[in-house]
Design a protein around this motif. Structure first.
Motif, PDB file in Angstrom:
ATOM      1  N   VAL A   1      28.919  49.915  52.496  1.00  0.00           N
ATOM      2  CA  VAL A   1      29.487  48.769  53.632  1.00  0.00           C
ATOM      3  C   VAL A   1      30.778  48.532  53.142  1.00  0.00           C
ATOM      4  CG1 VAL A   1      29.170  46.672  54.662  1.00  0.00           C
ATOM      5  CG2 VAL A   1      27.099  48.035  54.269  1.00  0.00           C
ATOM      6  N   ALA A   2      31.041  48.079  52.069  1.00  0.00           N
ATOM      7  CA  ALA A   2      32.187  47.783  51.474  1.00  0.00           C
ATOM      8  C   ALA A   2      33.279  48.905  51.448  1.00  0.00           C
ATOM      9  CB  ALA A   2      32.214  47.432  50.070  1.00  0.00           C
ATOM     10  N   MET A   3      33.052  49.891  51.394  1.00  0.00           N
ATOM     11  CA  MET A   3      33.913  51.310  51.506  1.00  0.00           C
ATOM     12  C   MET A   3      34.160  51.614  52.985  1.00  0.00           C
ATOM     13  SD  MET A   3      35.395  52.100  48.532  1.00  0.00           S
ATOM     14  CE  MET A   3      35.553  50.266  48.700  1.00  0.00           C
ATOM     15  N   LEU A   4      33.262  51.758  53.632  1.00  0.00           N
ATOM     16  CA  LEU A   4      33.177  52.121  55.107  1.00  0.00           C
ATOM     17  C   LEU A   4      34.062  50.997  55.895  1.00  0.00           C
ATOM     18  CD1 LEU A   4      29.862  53.882  55.575  1.00  0.00           C
ATOM     19  CD2 LEU A   4      32.188  54.930  55.301  1.00  0.00           C
ATOM     20  N   TRP A   5      34.198  49.715  55.384  1.00  0.00           N
ATOM     21  CA  TRP A   5      34.818  48.744  56.250  1.00  0.00           C
ATOM     22  C   TRP A   5      36.345  48.745  55.632  1.00  0.00           C
ATOM     23  CZ3 TRP A   5      34.141  42.889  55.663  1.00  0.00           C
ATOM     24  CH2 TRP A   5      34.681  42.166  56.631  1.00  0.00           C
ATOM     25  N   VAL A   6      37.120  49.796  56.190  1.00  0.00           N
ATOM     26  CA  VAL A   6      38.301  50.033  55.794  1.00  0.00           C
ATOM     27  C   VAL A   6      39.219  48.893  56.233  1.00  0.00           C
ATOM     28  CG1 VAL A   6      40.305  51.851  55.801  1.00  0.00           C
ATOM     29  CG2 VAL A   6      37.923  52.530  55.813  1.00  0.00           C
ATOM     30  N   GLY A   7      39.174  48.374  57.293  1.00  0.00           N
ATOM     31  CA  GLY A   7      39.931  47.320  57.948  1.00  0.00           C
ATOM     32  C   GLY A   7      40.003  46.195  56.793  1.00  0.00           C
ATOM     33  N   SER A   8      39.031  45.924  56.040  1.00  0.00           N
ATOM     34  CA  SER A   8      38.854  44.743  55.030  1.00  0.00           C
ATOM     35  C   SER A   8      40.127  45.068  53.975  1.00  0.00           C
ATOM     36  CB  SER A   8      37.721  44.550  54.727  1.00  0.00           C
ATOM     37  OG  SER A   8      37.207  45.535  53.817  1.00  0.00           O
ATOM     38  N   TYR A   9      40.267  46.297  53.460  1.00  0.00           N
ATOM     39  CA  TYR A   9      41.201  46.319  52.358  1.00  0.00           C
ATOM     40  C   TYR A   9      42.471  47.500  52.864  1.00  0.00           C
ATOM     41  CZ  TYR A   9      38.594  50.867  51.896  1.00  0.00           C
ATOM     42  OH  TYR A   9      37.884  52.155  51.787  1.00  0.00           O
ATOM     43  N   ALA A  10      42.844  47.876  53.913  1.00  0.00           N
ATOM     44  CA  ALA A  10      43.630  48.709  54.212  1.00  0.00           C
ATOM     45  C   ALA A  10      45.089  47.861  54.130  1.00  0.00           C
ATOM     46  CB  ALA A  10      43.637  49.251  55.601  1.00  0.00           C
ATOM     47  N   ARG A  11      45.363  47.238  53.225  1.00  0.00           N
ATOM     48  CA  ARG A  11      46.637  46.900  53.142  1.00  0.00           C
ATOM     49  C   ARG A  11      47.348  46.860  51.638  1.00  0.00           C
ATOM     50  NH1 ARG A  11      42.585  42.627  53.366  1.00  0.00           N
ATOM     51  NH2 ARG A  11      42.451  41.372  51.734  1.00  0.00           N
ATOM     52  N   THR A  12      48.454  46.493  51.470  1.00  0.00           N
ATOM     53  CA  THR A  12      48.975  46.651  49.981  1.00  0.00           C
ATOM     54  C   THR A  12      49.119  45.534  49.271  1.00  0.00           C
ATOM     55  OG1 THR A  12      51.335  46.141  51.092  1.00  0.00           O
ATOM     56  CG2 THR A  12      50.488  48.440  50.827  1.00  0.00           C
ATOM     57  N   ASP A  13      48.938  44.308  50.068  1.00  0.00           N
ATOM     58  CA  ASP A  13      48.958  43.132  49.230  1.00  0.00           C
ATOM     59  C   ASP A  13      47.618  42.290  49.216  1.00  0.00           C
ATOM     60  OD1 ASP A  13      51.740  43.099  48.643  1.00  0.00           O
ATOM     61  OD2 ASP A  13      52.241  42.193  50.556  1.00  0.00           O
ATOM     62  N   PRO A  14      47.386  41.881  47.972  1.00  0.00           N
ATOM     63  CA  PRO A  14      48.017  41.576  46.827  1.00  0.00           C
ATOM     64  C   PRO A  14      47.743  42.712  45.900  1.00  0.00           C
ATOM     65  CG  PRO A  14      45.713  40.556  46.756  1.00  0.00           C
ATOM     66  CD  PRO A  14      45.893  41.012  48.060  1.00  0.00           C
ATOM     67  N   ALA A  15      49.133  42.841  45.299  1.00  0.00           N
ATOM     68  CA  ALA A  15      49.177  44.004  44.315  1.00  0.00           C
ATOM     69  C   ALA A  15      48.635  43.388  42.895  1.00  0.00           C
ATOM     70  CB  ALA A  15      50.726  44.341  44.086  1.00  0.00           C
ATOM     71  N   PHE A  16      47.994  44.323  42.100  1.00  0.00           N
ATOM     72  CA  PHE A  16      47.564  43.977  40.707  1.00  0.00           C
ATOM     73  C   PHE A  16      48.331  44.698  40.110  1.00  0.00           C
ATOM     74  CE2 PHE A  16      44.381  44.569  37.364  1.00  0.00           C
ATOM     75  CZ  PHE A  16      44.255  43.259  36.776  1.00  0.00           C
ATOM     76  N   ILE A  17      49.121  44.372  39.070  1.00  0.00           N
ATOM     77  CA  ILE A  17      49.907  45.127  37.922  1.00  0.00           C
ATOM     78  C   ILE A  17      50.608  46.097  38.667  1.00  0.00           C
ATOM     79  CG2 ILE A  17      48.579  44.016  35.987  1.00  0.00           C
ATOM     80  CD1 ILE A  17      47.332  46.865  35.560  1.00  0.00           C
ATOM     81  N   GLY A  18      51.229  45.891  39.815  1.00  0.00           N
ATOM     82  CA  GLY A  18      51.901  46.893  40.438  1.00  0.00           C
ATOM     83  C   GLY A  18      51.362  47.801  41.245  1.00  0.00           C
ATOM     84  N   ILE A  19      50.020  47.835  41.378  1.00  0.00           N
ATOM     85  CA  ILE A  19      48.835  48.613  41.977  1.00  0.00           C
ATOM     86  C   ILE A  19      48.621  47.777  43.181  1.00  0.00           C
ATOM     87  CG2 ILE A  19      46.774  49.899  42.080  1.00  0.00           C
ATOM     88  CD1 ILE A  19      46.993  49.666  38.773  1.00  0.00           C
ATOM     89  N   PRO A  20      48.902  48.674  44.590  1.00  0.00           N
ATOM     90  CA  PRO A  20      48.494  47.956  45.741  1.00  0.00           C
ATOM     91  C   PRO A  20      47.109  47.755  45.885  1.00  0.00           C
ATOM     92  CG  PRO A  20      50.029  50.256  45.874  1.00  0.00           C
ATOM     93  CD  PRO A  20      49.606  50.044  44.557  1.00  0.00           C
TER      94      PRO A  20
END
Length: 86
Positions: free
Chosen positions: A18-37
């Motif tokens: 569910v977490a991986m198929l719900w792309v809209g929940s994580y399709a963004r660049t912020d917040p970055a973590f140690i420079g990784i989107p």
């Protein structure tokens, strides 16, 4: 047979999908973590989370299987003065 343990096992195994198929929940660049989107580190975090959830599901499954195979205590014999069959 559906038991609470088996429901938890199912949730542990379904949550990563569910977490991986719900792309809209994580399709963004912020917040970055140690420079990784966010898009990348979120997916990498789920690799670790999925490992823990799969291990948990496996341990619960083993415990459930051992409980099902455990010998059940013998039933008490029916007493002749009030048992079934009268």
């Amino acid at each position: 047979m559906v038991t609470p343990t088996r429901v938890v096992i199912g949730l542990c195994l379904v949550a990563p999908f569910v977490a991986m198929l719900w792309v809209g929940s994580y399709a963004r660049t912020d917040p970055a973590f140690i420079g990784i989107p966010f898009f990348y580190w979120y997916q990498m975090a789920w690799v670790l989370i999925s490992t823990v959830l799969t291990m948990t599901a496996y341990q619960l499954w083993r415990r459930d299987q051992r409980a099902r195979r455990a010998p059940h205590p013998p039933r008490a014999p029916h007493s002749p003065e009030g048992g079934a069959g009268r």
